[in-house]
Design a protein around this motif. Structure first.
Motif, PDB file in Angstrom:
ATOM      1  N   GLY A 126      98.032  44.514  49.447  1.00  0.00           N
ATOM      2  CA  GLY A 126      97.136  43.849  50.381  1.00  0.00           C
ATOM      3  C   GLY A 126      97.854  43.032  51.430  1.00  0.00           C
ATOM      4  N   MET A 127      98.940  42.361  51.050  1.00  0.00           N
ATOM      5  CA  MET A 127      99.572  41.434  51.985  1.00  0.00           C
ATOM      6  C   MET A 127     100.331  42.146  53.099  1.00  0.00           C
ATOM      7  SD  MET A 127     102.768  39.985  49.705  1.00  0.00           S
ATOM      8  CE  MET A 127     103.186  38.780  50.962  1.00  0.00           C
ATOM      9  N   GLN A 128     100.620  43.437  52.931  1.00  0.00           N
ATOM     10  CA  GLN A 128     101.327  44.157  53.987  1.00  0.00           C
ATOM     11  C   GLN A 128     100.381  44.781  55.007  1.00  0.00           C
ATOM     12  OE1 GLN A 128     103.098  48.038  52.675  1.00  0.00           O
ATOM     13  NE2 GLN A 128     102.357  47.407  50.671  1.00  0.00           N
ATOM     14  N   LEU A 129      99.077  44.591  54.820  1.00  0.00           N
ATOM     15  CA  LEU A 129      98.101  45.169  55.732  1.00  0.00           C
ATOM     16  C   LEU A 129      97.801  44.209  56.880  1.00  0.00           C
ATOM     17  CD1 LEU A 129      95.548  46.710  53.213  1.00  0.00           C
ATOM     18  CD2 LEU A 129      97.447  47.841  54.364  1.00  0.00           C
ATOM     19  N   ASP A 172      96.314  60.028  43.465  1.00  0.00           N
ATOM     20  CA  ASP A 172      96.119  58.791  42.699  1.00  0.00           C
ATOM     21  C   ASP A 172      96.151  57.578  43.616  1.00  0.00           C
ATOM     22  OD1 ASP A 172      95.815  60.105  40.352  1.00  0.00           O
ATOM     23  OD2 ASP A 172      97.833  59.722  39.597  1.00  0.00           O
ATOM     24  N   TRP A 173      97.077  57.571  44.547  1.00  0.00           N
ATOM     25  CA  TRP A 173      97.189  56.427  45.460  1.00  0.00           C
ATOM     26  C   TRP A 173      95.981  56.341  46.378  1.00  0.00           C
ATOM     27  CZ3 TRP A 173     103.044  57.102  47.066  1.00  0.00           C
ATOM     28  CH2 TRP A 173     103.828  56.850  45.938  1.00  0.00           C
ATOM     29  N   ILE A 174      95.482  57.495  46.839  1.00  0.00           N
ATOM     30  CA  ILE A 174      94.287  57.478  47.684  1.00  0.00           C
ATOM     31  C   ILE A 174      93.095  56.941  46.891  1.00  0.00           C
ATOM     32  CG2 ILE A 174      92.653  58.930  48.938  1.00  0.00           C
ATOM     33  CD1 ILE A 174      94.983  60.752  49.666  1.00  0.00           C
ATOM     34  N   GLY A 175      92.951  57.405  45.653  1.00  0.00           N
ATOM     35  CA  GLY A 175      91.880  56.884  44.812  1.00  0.00           C
ATOM     36  C   GLY A 175      92.052  55.414  44.510  1.00  0.00           C
ATOM     37  N   ASP A 217      95.115  52.418  56.688  1.00  0.00           N
ATOM     38  CA  ASP A 217      95.852  53.657  56.951  1.00  0.00           C
ATOM     39  C   ASP A 217      97.334  53.485  56.639  1.00  0.00           C
ATOM     40  OD1 ASP A 217      93.542  54.858  57.771  1.00  0.00           O
ATOM     41  OD2 ASP A 217      93.861  54.470  59.908  1.00  0.00           O
ATOM     42  N   ALA A 218      97.822  52.255  56.737  1.00  0.00           N
ATOM     43  CA  ALA A 218      99.247  52.029  56.454  1.00  0.00           C
ATOM     44  C   ALA A 218      99.587  52.371  55.007  1.00  0.00           C
ATOM     45  CB  ALA A 218      99.607  50.583  56.752  1.00  0.00           C
ATOM     46  N   LEU A 219      98.629  52.218  54.083  1.00  0.00           N
ATOM     47  CA  LEU A 219      98.891  52.535  52.676  1.00  0.00           C
ATOM     48  C   LEU A 219      98.733  54.019  52.388  1.00  0.00           C
ATOM     49  CD1 LEU A 219      97.078  49.610  50.831  1.00  0.00           C
ATOM     50  CD2 LEU A 219      99.520  49.876  51.251  1.00  0.00           C
ATOM     51  N   LEU A 220      98.030  54.739  53.268  1.00  0.00           N
ATOM     52  CA  LEU A 220      97.767  56.154  53.021  1.00  0.00           C
ATOM     53  C   LEU A 220      98.727  57.051  53.775  1.00  0.00           C
ATOM     54  CD1 LEU A 220      93.866  56.073  53.213  1.00  0.00           C
ATOM     55  CD2 LEU A 220      95.330  55.909  51.194  1.00  0.00           C
ATOM     56  N   ARG A 246     101.042  54.639  69.055  1.00  0.00           N
ATOM     57  CA  ARG A 246     102.069  53.614  68.943  1.00  0.00           C
ATOM     58  C   ARG A 246     101.559  52.407  68.156  1.00  0.00           C
ATOM     59  NH1 ARG A 246     106.607  54.029  71.831  1.00  0.00           N
ATOM     60  NH2 ARG A 246     106.924  51.763  71.695  1.00  0.00           N
ATOM     61  N   ALA A 247     100.293  52.040  68.376  1.00  0.00           N
ATOM     62  CA  ALA A 247      99.722  50.914  67.625  1.00  0.00           C
ATOM     63  C   ALA A 247      99.641  51.241  66.137  1.00  0.00           C
ATOM     64  CB  ALA A 247      98.344  50.565  68.177  1.00  0.00           C
ATOM     65  N   ASP A 248      99.286  52.495  65.804  1.00  0.00           N
ATOM     66  CA  ASP A 248      99.220  52.888  64.394  1.00  0.00           C
ATOM     67  C   ASP A 248     100.582  52.834  63.719  1.00  0.00           C
ATOM     68  OD1 ASP A 248      96.521  53.276  64.616  1.00  0.00           O
ATOM     69  OD2 ASP A 248      96.661  55.457  64.918  1.00  0.00           O
ATOM     70  N   GLU A 249     101.626  53.102  64.495  1.00  0.00           N
ATOM     71  CA  GLU A 249     102.978  53.080  63.946  1.00  0.00           C
ATOM     72  C   GLU A 249     103.608  51.694  64.005  1.00  0.00           C
ATOM     73  OE1 GLU A 249     104.742  55.413  62.409  1.00  0.00           O
ATOM     74  OE2 GLU A 249     102.982  56.729  62.472  1.00  0.00           O
ATOM     75  N   GLY A 250     102.862  50.714  64.530  1.00  0.00           N
ATOM     76  CA  GLY A 250     103.399  49.367  64.612  1.00  0.00           C
ATOM     77  C   GLY A 250     104.421  49.180  65.709  1.00  0.00           C
ATOM     78  N   LEU A 251     104.376  50.003  66.736  1.00  0.00           N
ATOM     79  CA  LEU A 251     105.326  49.919  67.834  1.00  0.00           C
ATOM     80  C   LEU A 251     104.753  49.080  68.970  1.00  0.00           C
ATOM     81  CD1 LEU A 251     106.468  53.661  67.894  1.00  0.00           C
ATOM     82  CD2 LEU A 251     107.591  51.734  66.752  1.00  0.00           C
ATOM     83  N   MET A 252     105.654  48.523  69.769  1.00  0.00           N
ATOM     84  CA  MET A 252     105.240  47.713  70.909  1.00  0.00           C
ATOM     85  C   MET A 252     104.563  48.586  71.961  1.00  0.00           C
ATOM     86  SD  MET A 252     105.989  44.585  70.246  1.00  0.00           S
ATOM     87  CE  MET A 252     105.878  43.861  71.878  1.00  0.00           C
TER      88      MET A 252
END
Length: 411
Positions: A60-63, A313-316, A348-351, A377-383
């Motif tokens: 959770g904290m990395q989201l 499993d991770w998606i579930g 999406d970052a976890l999936l 770029r926003a999805d990838e965390g890029l400037m």
């Protein structure tokens, strides 16, 4: 003092009930706390529980949290960027998730900007309280309505409070957490762990057993035990003249009579550590906390783990376990934002899959024109790059093909 008198005093003196109960413990049939009370701290001493809660908190904290209006992303308000001034946002999210999983509840105290400021009435700070220090008092009103009062360390909270719950159960004023609902399973796991750890160090465990088919007279068992350990039959130590050096406890050879046989108590290391019980406990905790067994390094019997089903499993896990505390935080934050705005975790970052598969998905989205380069770029965390969406599309590299063979004209 009779049991009846003690019980009457216990019932009529509630303020000193704890003292009376302690004083009269040998006389009253009190149920042991070992069965009824496993605190969050005791549960966390189990490595599987600690790891399971840590997995939820770390995920959770990395989201990131974004704000939306009509499902369209808008600039992130400051209260979402940093909900609490005493801690950074990842720590604030972690504190909420651990509170929900350890206690089943999380309590927020809301502070707002006062009159005369630039943003009067908007939220300025969200403080997360220790759920163990919060008491909920509910007054039942007609037609199923309630009047709820919150107390922190015995003092009434006069400000605005948000109450988040992991599982709402009808009739309960507080949320129900996994530790509170599975006391017996956790107590059994703690007992099995402690019993295995104390087996080798507990002095009350015998090294072996001396047995005989003959009838022993009173006192013979103690006499044979003393002789076995190199003492005199009465238990006194042997002197040098009696052969203490020749027959000491360090000697490995023992001579027995009277039909005595020695049988050592030997346990395999796997039996001492209760490995099968520990494996079962790990599976139980994974089920209880909703953590994938693969993340707890637990093998599920009859289930072969591959890359594809681990990914499923991770998606579930995200959909049916982690989304519960995240959804609680999202809805509570959304109620504090201006009308029409909603808070959303970027799950999406976890999936994300591997880099190659993720980039191929981005290319498909760009080719289908339902996603822009700036969004990728926003999805990838890029400037962000100004004007990146106005740049021409790169020439697609098509695979080279051999020219078609020329055919002779037919007559």
């Amino acid at each position: 003092m009779s049991i009846l008198t003690t019980a009457l005093e216990w019932l009529t003196a509630p303020m000193t009930r704890a003292t009376k109960l302690t004083a009269a413990a040998p006389e009253l049939p009190v149920r042991s706390d070992r069965i009824t009370n496993v605190s969050p701290e005791a549960a966390l001493s189990l490595s599987t529980v600690y790891r399971g809660v840590q997995i939820h908190a770390t995920a959770g904290m990395q989201l990131s949290i974004r704000a939306e209006r009509d499902d369209v992303r808008i600039p992130t308000p400051s209260i979402i960027e940093r909900p609490c001034m005493e801690m950074h946002r990842p720590a604030w999210i972690e504190y909420n998730i651990t509170s929900l999983y350890l206690d089943g509840n999380a309590f927020w105290v809301i502070d707002r900007f006062g009159p005369g400021t630039r943003r009067p009435g908007t939220v300025s700070n969200i403080t997360v309280l220790d759920p163990n220090e919060v008491t909920v008092k509910v007054e039942r009103l007609p037609l199923g309505r309630k009047r709820i009062t919150y107390y922190h360390l015995g003092r009434k909270i006069t400000g605005e409070v948000k109450h988040l719950q992991l599982l709402r159960v009808p009739g309960l004023d507080r949320g129900l957490g996994p530790i509170q609902s599975a006391q017996m399973e956790l107590r059994g796991a703690l007992d099995a762990r402690d019993y295995g750890a104390m087996w080798l160090s507990d002095q009350s465990m015998p090294d072996g057993v001396l047995t005989t088919d003959q009838v022993l007279a009173p006192g013979d068992a103690d006499k044979y035990k003393h002789v076995w350990y190199g003492r005199n039959p009465d238990g006194s130590k042997r002197t040098a003249a009696e052969g203490a050096v020749a027959f000491g406890t360090s000697e490995r050879l023992r001579v027995m009579g009277s039909g005595l046989r020695y049988q050592p108590l030997m346990l395999k290391p796997s039996d001492v550590q209760f490995l099968e019980t520990q494996q079962f406990t790990t599976t139980q905790v994974a089920r209880l906390l909703g953590t994938p067994a693969s993340l707890l390094l637990a093998a599920v019997e009859g289930n072969s783990q591959t890359y594809s089903n681990v990914e499923q499993d991770w998606i579930g896990y995200v959909r049916f376990s982690l989304m519960k505390p995240l959804r609680e935080i999202e809805e509570a934050l959304s109620e504090l934002l201006p009308a029409g705005q909603r808070a959303r975790f970027n799950v999406d970052a976890l999936l994300r899959t591997d880099t190659k598969t993720r980039y191929e998905a981005h290319n498909l989205a760009l080719a289908g024109r339902w996603k822009t380069r700036a969004e990728v770029r926003a999805d990838e965390g890029l400037m962000p790059i100004d004007g990146i969406d106005d740049q021409p599309e790169p020439a697609s590299a098509e695979p080279a093909t051999d020219p078609a063979p020329e055919t002779e004209p037919t007559a």
